[in-house]
Each structure stands twice: as C-alpha cells, then as structure tokens.
Scaffold this active site. Structure first.
Site, short mmCIF file in Angstrom:
data_model
loop_
_atom_site.label_atom_id
_atom_site.label_comp_id
_atom_site.label_asym_id
_atom_site.label_seq_id
_atom_site.Cartn_x
_atom_site.Cartn_y
_atom_site.Cartn_z
N LYS A 114 0.82 -1.21 0.00
CA LYS A 114 0.00 0.00 0.00
C LYS A 114 0.85 1.26 0.00
CE LYS A 114 -4.44 -1.55 1.76
NZ LYS A 114 -5.54 -1.28 2.69
N LYS A 196 -6.13 -11.39 -7.44
CA LYS A 196 -7.43 -11.54 -6.80
C LYS A 196 -8.44 -10.51 -7.31
CE LYS A 196 -8.86 -10.81 -2.07
NZ LYS A 196 -8.56 -10.86 -0.64
N LYS A 199 -12.04 -5.17 -4.76
CA LYS A 199 -12.84 -3.96 -4.95
C LYS A 199 -11.98 -2.74 -5.19
CE LYS A 199 -13.93 -4.23 -0.02
NZ LYS A 199 -12.61 -3.82 0.50
#
Ligand code: TRP
Length: 332
Positions: A114, A196, A199
């Site tokens: 991140k 994966k 969202k």
C-alpha cells in the site's frame, strides 16, 4: 453460558462489494452464523487509511450494510455493526500500539504494497492498520477470524501482540486463529486471473459487482481472459482464466469440475462464458433486488446498525475495562 465459539470478520467500505467478496467471504459468513457467535463489521476506520471521498464513504457504508443483509446475514443471529460506532476499537488500538513493535509492523507485506501504491500518502494509520485490526479481533475474544490469504499475516501479528500482552499481564486475550475456507476462497480478476478480484482493482472489467446490472455482468464475462486452447479443463497453473471461470460456475450453478468439463466437452469458450455469466446473473439477481429494497428502508437499516453497535459495545467494554485495569489506568 454461551458455549459457542466467537467469530470476528470485517470488510472495508473502500469500494463496491464484488462477486469475490461474496463467494470468498460473505457467503461463508452466512454458513457460520448458525454454529458460532458472529461479529461482522464494516471497518470504516480502516478505510480512511487511504483517502476517501466523505459522501461516497458514507453511502458505501450503508450500501455495504444493506448488501450484508441481502446476502443472507441475519441481523438477529449476527452482530452486524459499523466500526466507528464502537469507540472501544480506537481505544484498544491505542493501547495495543504500545505493545506492537515498529519492526514487526515494518514487515507487513500489505503495508509495503500500500505504501508503494500511495506514495504520496504514507500516513501513520496505514502503518498501524494491523494494530487496529488486532483491536477489532481481540475486543470480542474471537476464536476464529475468517480472512483471505492476504490477511493471514495480520492475524498472525494479532496473535503475537496478544501473546506479548498476556505474557506481561496474564490471560487477558483469547488467542485467535485465522480461518481460511477451502472452497471459493479466491475468486480471481476476469481480466488478469493471476490476481485476486478486488474492490480496489483499477480495472473495472476484471470485477463483477454485487449491484451490477445483468447486461454489464454478461459483458464482463464475454470479455473474460481465457487461453489459446479450446478445452474447458481445471488447471489453475496453466489455465488460470478458465479455471477461475470454472470455480465461479461451480459455485453459482452448484456443479462439480468434472460435470462442467463434461458439459462443455467439444464446445467453444463462447458457450462456456455465456453459461457462467448467466449463472452469476441469476445468483446475484435476488441479492441486488433485496439490497435495493433495503436501501429505501432507512429506518430499518438504522435500527440494525444501532442495535449492532449496542451489542458490540457491551461485549467490547468488558475486554477494554480489563485491559485498562491491567495497564494501570484509574477506573472511572
Ligand atoms: N484488513 C481486512 C481486509 O482488508 C479487513 C479487516 C479489518 C478485518 N479488521 C478486521 C478482517 C478484523 C478480519 C478481522 O480485508
């Protein structure tokens, strides 16, 4: 006394829930409702570690609540709540911050990912994110934490911090275990099946969203990445796209891989993709319709999150009180 084991899990309202969130997490949560004492949280405090649009965050939080219920999570059988409504999460997170080490937090792979993706906003919250997650879990003395592979490291950190704390003060926290479901745990992106379905994916074509219209769902399946063979065969190593579609179809249509291979023997990928798309449209139709209906029932949704927060607060307060006493805070 309550002999059921306790489960805690949460999803960030940082994007629209996907087919991956449903098949990989929420569908399993529903099954666990009967057997366990379950807390399912909408972790809005985690979401602000990445910059969010306030109006969007508020809207998505309520949508996520409606979707949890529409997916079959019964608010009478589960404690469903919004993280920021239970102040004990922030309070315990602070205490645990003083028992989590800089070094161990620096090793978290999600922090590294991140911070690479948000290089202009590597805030302290992003760094201590796993400590807030540890507080979520430990407040409720959870035995099991259903998570995807990517969150296993955070549950391990939770265990380490809890053991460290217990080592100093005695048995305050239950040591939780990650609970990784075997089937349907990993639904991959339709356009890059090696990653994966998420969202926060930048490529909207790779994701199917719970609230998506049938025609949009069909379009995404028609464009799904396959391979240069023309055989529908389960082989995640060499045929990640087809294998992912098979996983989705096997759950949505309730068929085994062998049945699917038989059904499409001698047929092209076109037919297969249509069948998968249609099965997903039918799987999601009742969920979308119910969520849309619930979103109009503002008073009902409010009663659910208020009751949820009350129940969660009561149970969280017990742990927090113990912790405050152990560390030496004067009781109020
Ligand atoms: N970090 C989790 C994720 O991004 C969400 C989360 C926050 C969570 N707190 C939790 C999951 C507690 C399980 C238990 O997926």
């Amino acid at each position: 006394m309550d002999e059921k084991k306790t489960i805690f899990s949460g999803i960030q309202p940082s994007g629209e829930l996907t087919l991956g969130s449903y098949l990989g997490a929420i569908k399993n949560w529903v099954t666990l409702s009967e057997e366990f004492n379950c807390y399912y949280c909408i972790v809005d405090m985690h979401a602000i570690t990445v910059r969010q649009d306030p109006a969007e965050l508020r809207k998505r939080t309520l949508e996520q609540l409606a979707q949890y219920i529409a997916c079959g999570l019964d608010p009478k059988k589960n404690t469903i709540f919004i993280q920021s409504h239970v102040s004990a999460h922030a309070e315990l997170a602070w205490v645990l911050n003083c028992y989590a080490m800089f070094g161990e937090l620096s090793r978290m792979t999600q922090f590294k990912d991140k911070s690479a993706k948000n290089a202009d906003n590597i805030n302290a919250g992003l760094f201590t994110y796993p400590v807030l997650m540890a507080a979520d879990i430990l407040l409720y003395q959870a035995d099991l934490v259903p998570v995807g592979e990517d969150q296993k490291q955070h549950v391990e950190l939770t265990r380490d911090v809890a053991q460290r704390f217990n080592g100093i003060y005695g048995e305050v926290f239950k040591i939780p275990e990650p609970y990784i479901p075997k089937v349907g745990a990993r639904i991959m992106s339709l356009t890059s099946p090696e990653s994966k379905m998420s969202k926060s994916d930048k490529d909207p074509g790779g994701c199917i969203y719970l609230m998506q219209r049938p025609e949009d769902i069909m379009r995404s399946f028609k464009r799904a990445v396959t391979d240069s063979e023309t055989v529908v065969r389960y082989d995640p190593e060499n045929k990640p796209g087809i294998s992912n579609l098979m996983t989705i179809y096997s759950i949505a249509a309730n068929k085994s891989f062998a049945e699917i291979e038989g059904e499409f023997a001698g047929k092209g990928y076109g037919d297969f993709k249509l069948a998968v798309g249609e099965s997903v449209v039918e799987l999601l139709r009742p969920i979308r319709e119910e969520a849309e209906r619930l979103l109009k029932e503002k008073a009902y949704l409010e009663s659910v999150y208020k009751e949820g927060a009350e129940r969660a607060s009561r149970s969280a307060a017990r742990t927090l009180r113990k912790v405050y006493k152990k560390v030496g805070f004067v009781g109020r």
